[in-house]
Design an enzyme around this catalytic site. Structure first.
Site, PDB file in Angstrom:
ATOM      1  N   ARG A  67     -22.913 -40.342  -3.522  1.00  0.00           N
ATOM      2  CA  ARG A  67     -21.867 -40.772  -4.446  1.00  0.00           C
ATOM      3  C   ARG A  67     -20.548 -40.906  -3.709  1.00  0.00           C
ATOM      4  NH1 ARG A  67     -20.559 -36.876  -7.819  1.00  0.00           N
ATOM      5  NH2 ARG A  67     -19.323 -38.320  -9.037  1.00  0.00           N
ATOM      6  N   LYS A 129     -25.710 -26.726  -2.822  1.00  0.00           N
ATOM      7  CA  LYS A 129     -26.269 -27.970  -3.370  1.00  0.00           C
ATOM      8  C   LYS A 129     -27.710 -28.166  -2.923  1.00  0.00           C
ATOM      9  CE  LYS A 129     -25.312 -32.946  -3.434  1.00  0.00           C
ATOM     10  NZ  LYS A 129     -24.230 -33.922  -3.513  1.00  0.00           N
ATOM     11  N   ARG A 257     -14.656 -29.904  -8.357  1.00  0.00           N
ATOM     12  CA  ARG A 257     -15.159 -28.724  -7.642  1.00  0.00           C
ATOM     13  C   ARG A 257     -14.682 -27.464  -8.335  1.00  0.00           C
ATOM     14  NH1 ARG A 257     -17.147 -30.469  -3.603  1.00  0.00           N
ATOM     15  NH2 ARG A 257     -17.626 -28.397  -2.838  1.00  0.00           N
TER      16      ARG A 257
END
Ligand code: BTN
Length: 266
Positions: A67, A129, A257
């Site tokens: 992204r 992640k 974030r």
């Protein structure tokens, strides 16, 4: 002594096809040893008029994309270390908002009860992640071709300079490999995307919230906005309580974030 060639990876293409073809009659599964990017390939095909439903798996991507114009790096011998694939299919939802959240939710639910979602669509485990999702569309009008690209770390990647530390699926599911992960994910993902097409995101809001890693945390957006994350609305917009009141973040082009620690478990 030369290193013996590694055994070819056995992909469960037939089992996935069996499970999906009833819902998507022209569906096919394709595995390529190497390609620049599964998303780029399906977008090229769509622009050339090929809009049939397909699951395209790459054993290695040489120019994987993430992204916000980022790259998605995988190591050499990638299929042992990462699962990279794209699902392409024609879709006509009333509203596209929330599709990426629905996809993330489906992937997380297929893999492990403890996985969390970081708005809009990353799959996280303990603030690291595990998987990223890149959704693109081609075509105009009622029916567009959706390309849903998913990259999952099977083992810890060597990639440098990642903005979020990586997690590996094998830490949650010891012994799992890329084909086994794909088999768990593929058919439920197609079903989730087809359900989204008719029902939208609203019925998934509570399930997303239960895995929402940002909920109740201070967050910082790439455009400077800060606030306390209050969950998502029926269209999947992120609700932020800020000094200037409640804001809805809808653009997946904004990076968000957490700036506070995760909530302690009860
Ligand atoms: C992100 O987290 O920024 C999204 C990463 C998406 C990576 C997957 S790997 C398969 C598909 N092909 C690509 O080039 N990107 C997606």
């Amino acid at each position: 002594m030369p290193t013996p060639p590694s055994a070819p990876v056995q992909w469960p293409a037939e089992a996935i096809w069996q499970a999906v073809s009833l819902q998507l009659p022209d569906f096919s599964v394709e595995v390529l040893p190497q390609i620049d990017s599964t998303n780029s390939e399906l977008m090229r095909r769509a622009h050339a008029g090929r809009m049939e439903p397909v699951l395209l798996v790459a054993e290695q991507q040489t120019a994987g994309r993430g992204r916000l114009g980022r790259s998605w790096q995988t190591d050499a011998a990638a299929s042992a270390q990462a699962l990279t694939f794209s699902l392409g299919l024609p879709l006509r939802p009333q509203d596209w908002s929330g599709l990426s959240l629905a996809v993330g939710l489906s992937v997380a639910s297929s893999l492990h009860a403890d996985l969390q979602l970081k708005w809009p669509n990353d799959v996280w485990w303990h603030d690291c992640k595990l998987a990223g999702i890149l959704i693109e569309t081609a075509g105009l009008g009622d029916v567009r071709y959706a390309v849903i690209g998913i990259g999952i770390n099977i083992t810890l990647p060597q990639a440098q300079g990642l903005s979020t530390p990586p997690a590996a699926l094998q830490a949650l599911l010891p012994g799992v490999d890329a084909p086994a992960a794909l088999l768990r994910i593929a058919a439920p993902l197609v079903a989730a995307v087809k359900r989204f097409e008719t029902q939208g995101f609203a019925p998934l809001r509570a399930a997303f919230q239960a895995r929402d890693v940002l909920l109740g945390r201070e967050v910082q957006c790439g455009d400077g906005l800060q606030g306390l994350a209050q969950g998502v609305d029926d269209l999947g917009a992120l609700l932020l309580s800020t000094a200037a009141g409640m804001k809805k973040i809808t653009s997946a082009e904004v990076s968000v974030r957490p700036s506070s620690a995760p909530k302690a478990s009860p």
